[in-house]
Design a protein around this motif. Structure first.
Motif, PDB file in Angstrom:
ATOM      1  N   GLY A 194       0.622  -1.195  -0.110  1.00 19.83           N
ATOM      2  CA  GLY A 194       0.095  -0.033  -0.178  1.00 19.83           C
ATOM      3  C   GLY A 194       0.897   1.102   0.043  1.00 19.83           C
ATOM      4  N   LEU A 195       1.952   1.203   0.794  1.00 19.20           N
ATOM      5  CA  LEU A 195       2.881   2.581   0.736  1.00 19.20           C
ATOM      6  C   LEU A 195       3.898   2.615  -0.279  1.00 19.20           C
ATOM      7  CD1 LEU A 195       3.923   2.460   4.405  1.00 19.20           C
ATOM      8  CD2 LEU A 195       2.078   3.811   3.464  1.00 19.20           C
ATOM      9  N   ALA A 196       3.920   1.643  -1.287  1.00 15.01           N
ATOM     10  CA  ALA A 196       4.797   1.922  -2.311  1.00 15.01           C
ATOM     11  C   ALA A 196       4.428   2.679  -3.245  1.00 15.01           C
ATOM     12  CB  ALA A 196       4.751   0.502  -3.132  1.00 15.01           C
ATOM     13  N   PHE A 197       3.123   3.217  -3.352  1.00 15.53           N
ATOM     14  CA  PHE A 197       2.843   4.333  -4.284  1.00 15.53           C
ATOM     15  C   PHE A 197       2.544   5.634  -3.345  1.00 15.53           C
ATOM     16  CE2 PHE A 197       1.087   0.621  -5.817  1.00 15.53           C
ATOM     17  CZ  PHE A 197       1.541   0.540  -7.250  1.00 15.53           C
ATOM     18  N   ALA A 198       2.128   5.378  -1.999  1.00 18.35           N
ATOM     19  CA  ALA A 198       2.160   6.799  -1.190  1.00 18.35           C
ATOM     20  C   ALA A 198       3.475   7.315  -0.725  1.00 18.35           C
ATOM     21  CB  ALA A 198       1.056   6.426  -0.185  1.00 18.35           C
ATOM     22  N   LEU A 199       4.241   6.419  -0.337  1.00 14.88           N
ATOM     23  CA  LEU A 199       5.651   6.845   0.181  1.00 14.88           C
ATOM     24  C   LEU A 199       6.594   5.992  -0.296  1.00 14.88           C
ATOM     25  CD1 LEU A 199       4.946   6.890   4.141  1.00 14.88           C
ATOM     26  CD2 LEU A 199       5.184   8.982   2.711  1.00 14.88           C
ATOM     27  N   PRO A 200       6.842   6.220  -1.794  1.00 12.49           N
ATOM     28  CA  PRO A 200       7.953   5.345  -2.532  1.00 12.49           C
ATOM     29  C   PRO A 200       9.515   5.573  -1.954  1.00 12.49           C
ATOM     30  CG  PRO A 200       7.236   7.667  -3.817  1.00 12.49           C
ATOM     31  CD  PRO A 200       6.456   7.346  -2.475  1.00 12.49           C
ATOM     32  N   ARG A 201       9.786   6.521  -1.219  1.00 16.60           N
ATOM     33  CA  ARG A 201      11.013   6.495  -0.552  1.00 16.60           C
ATOM     34  C   ARG A 201      11.293   5.813   0.780  1.00 16.60           C
ATOM     35  NH1 ARG A 201      15.320   9.703  -1.969  1.00 16.60           N
ATOM     36  NH2 ARG A 201      15.502  10.305  -0.176  1.00 16.60           N
ATOM     37  N   ASP A 202      10.194   6.046   1.541  1.00 16.57           N
ATOM     38  CA  ASP A 202      10.080   5.643   2.935  1.00 16.57           C
ATOM     39  C   ASP A 202       9.260   4.569   3.343  1.00 16.57           C
ATOM     40  OD1 ASP A 202      12.239   7.586   3.487  1.00 16.57           O
ATOM     41  OD2 ASP A 202      10.537   9.107   3.373  1.00 16.57           O
ATOM     42  N   GLY A 203       8.393   4.074   2.416  1.00 19.01           N
ATOM     43  CA  GLY A 203       7.492   3.047   2.535  1.00 19.01           C
ATOM     44  C   GLY A 203       7.847   1.622   3.388  1.00 19.01           C
ATOM     45  N   ILE A 204       9.206   1.171   3.015  1.00 13.50           N
ATOM     46  CA  ILE A 204      10.024   0.005   3.606  1.00 13.50           C
ATOM     47  C   ILE A 204       9.940   0.226   5.066  1.00 13.50           C
ATOM     48  CG2 ILE A 204      11.905  -1.438   3.789  1.00 13.50           C
ATOM     49  CD1 ILE A 204      12.416  -0.820   0.712  1.00 13.50           C
ATOM     50  N   PHE A 205      10.610   1.343   5.563  1.00 15.02           N
ATOM     51  CA  PHE A 205      10.733   1.597   6.946  1.00 15.02           C
ATOM     52  C   PHE A 205       9.408   1.843   7.586  1.00 15.02           C
ATOM     53  CE2 PHE A 205      11.944   4.591  10.749  1.00 15.02           C
ATOM     54  CZ  PHE A 205      12.565   3.664  11.146  1.00 15.02           C
ATOM     55  N   VAL A 206       8.506   2.629   7.048  1.00 11.10           N
ATOM     56  CA  VAL A 206       7.282   2.965   7.886  1.00 11.10           C
ATOM     57  C   VAL A 206       6.314   1.575   7.795  1.00 11.10           C
ATOM     58  CG1 VAL A 206       4.858   4.058   7.372  1.00 11.10           C
ATOM     59  CG2 VAL A 206       7.210   5.423   7.035  1.00 11.10           C
TER      60      VAL A 206
END
Length: 446
Positions: A185-197
């Motif tokens: 879900g965060l791959a598009f909303a937070l492409p830079r920080d989605g992994i950590f979040v």
């Protein structure tokens, strides 16, 4: 025809009886549950990192790995020290169990946050990989993440110490599935920080139900069941145990957390991504050896008189499970890493193979260390683990200029072989100690 069909059925029945018998034994039940947890973590972890490799760019992938590694380092500074202490004292804490666990949470969380704050203050020293933590917002999120992970780290050993390790794989399964869903879900909303979040938010969500289970149900039941066997102790005694045991956790911190942070400060984000994937998989295999050892510490604290026989059983079971995994990993390392992409296989295969091979001497070391914990031999425990930490760190730094990221694998293998050879006389005496294990454990070379 009937003889041939009866033979497999007979073998299956025998295996089923053996497994059933093992599951009635708290030593194996807890050990198997923790190993199952590691297996679930490995499978879901591979799925998580495969998705991350597909949905995030190489630099974002490496940066996410680096941030997670740094956060886990600071969260584990004292949390890992409490792993041995909780496994040692929860079985005999009786009415003091809730206070012991709450104090462990508080000390681990506070220490982790202070260390993480020091890291943020000195951020320019740690290279461009960590530059994304600059600013008040990212910094506060990093501090909160460290606090969450400090408590999350202690939940598993708390359940194991309460002889409820069967809940640990359930927690890991739910956490892993939610983490993967959030990653997508965060791959598009937070492409830079989605992994950590996506790594930390599910952990924060898991804290409430697990601790409600612990403090409302599991701990009160444990207090009632152990009322007659509880042994009075002071928190000063716990502190003295930590003083001896905590320096030894440096070996885990060095090999699993500190070294990756140092590597991240010396290589670019893409190279660190290749390194970190192989290192993560190798560390998961090493964790299998620690799982059975944790269960041995718990059972040794409940019943010291059977420490020698339990140690022999734990060693046999650990090797029976780990040796096939190590062989398969060494042979299939290129194929395993190629799942994430060709660069991972090209740059990480040798590192994963070396780390897998190093797990074999690690089994011997962990069983010996668990015996020392169970009988309270804190000084010898610290000596063994500090020697291992110094060897791993020193050899990594010496070998890195010539061997690159593979230096970590060579350092682990050489260091653990040397320490295993040095502690082997003491381990052998411990295993042969019959029911006189307390004196046998103290007679090692290290």
């Amino acid at each position: 025809m009937s003889a041939t069909t009866d033979e497999p059925e007979g073998r299956f029945a025998g295996l089923r009886q053996r497994v059933t018998r093992d599951l009635r034994n708290p030593l194996f039940r807890n050990g198997y549950a923790l190993m199952a947890n590691t297996a679930i973590t490995a499978v879901l972890g591979m799925g998580y990192w495969w998705l991350a490799a597909q949905m995030y760019g190489p630099a974002d992938f490496g940066r996410g790995q680096a941030l997670i590694t740094a956060m886990r380092l600071f969260a584990s500074l004292t949390a890992l020290g409490f792993v041995g202490a909780l496994a040692r004292f929860i079985p005999v804490a009786g009415p003091r169990t809730p206070a012991l666990i709450v104090r462990a949470y508080a000390v681990a969380g506070a220490t982790g946050v202070v260390a993480a704050l020091g890291f943020l203050v000195t951020l320019p020293w740690w290279g461009p990989t960590y530059a994304s933590l600059g600013g008040i917002g990212p910094g506060l999120f990093f501090l909160a993440s460290t606090l969450v992970w400090s408590v999350f780290t202690l939940e598993d050993v708390t359940l194991a110490g309460l002889r409820r390790a069967t809940w640990v794989p359930v927690n890991s399964l739910c956490y892993g599935l939610v983490k993967m869903a959030m990653l997508v879900g965060l791959a598009f909303a937070l492409p830079r920080d989605g992994i950590f979040v996506s790594w930390i938010i599910p952990a924060a969500m898991a804290l409430i139900p697990i601790n409600l289970l612990l403090f409302k149900k599991v701990i009160p039941r444990h207090v009632r069941k152990t009322e007659s066997t509880a042994r009075p102790f002071s928190f000063g005694e716990v502190g003295r145990f930590l003083a001896g045991d905590y320096p030894g956790t440096l070996s885990i911190l060095a090999s699993v957390y500190l070294i990756p942070v140092l590597i991240a400060a010396r290589v670019d984000e893409v190279t660190f991504g290749y390194f970190s994937m192989a290192h993560t998989l190798g560390s998961l295999i090493e964790l299998l050896a620690m799982n059975m050892a944790t269960s041995l510490t718990v059972e040794g604290s409940f019943d010291r008189e059977r420490l020698a026989s339990n140690s022999r059983r734990a060693l046999r079971r650990a090797f029976m499970i780990i040796i096939p995994i190590v062989i398969v990993t060494i042979l299939a390392a290129p194929l395993i890493l190629r799942v994430f992409g060709p660069g991972f296989a090209d740059r990480g295969t040798l590192l994963l193979q070396l780390m897998s091979l190093a797990v074999l001497p690690r089994v011997l070391i962990e069983i010996y260390l668990s015996g020392l914990r169970a009988v309270g031999q804190a000084r010898r425990l610290a000596l063994v683990q500090i020697c291992l930490a110094v060897l791993v760190l020193t050899s990594t730094l010496v070998l890195f200029p010539t061997t690159g990221i593979e230096a970590v694998g060579y350092a682990l293998l050489l260091s653990e072989l040397l320490i295993a050879a040095l502690i082997f006389p003491g381990l052998r005496r411990m295993l042969k100690g019959g029911e006189r294990s307390q004196t046998a454990v103290t007679a090692g070379s290290l």
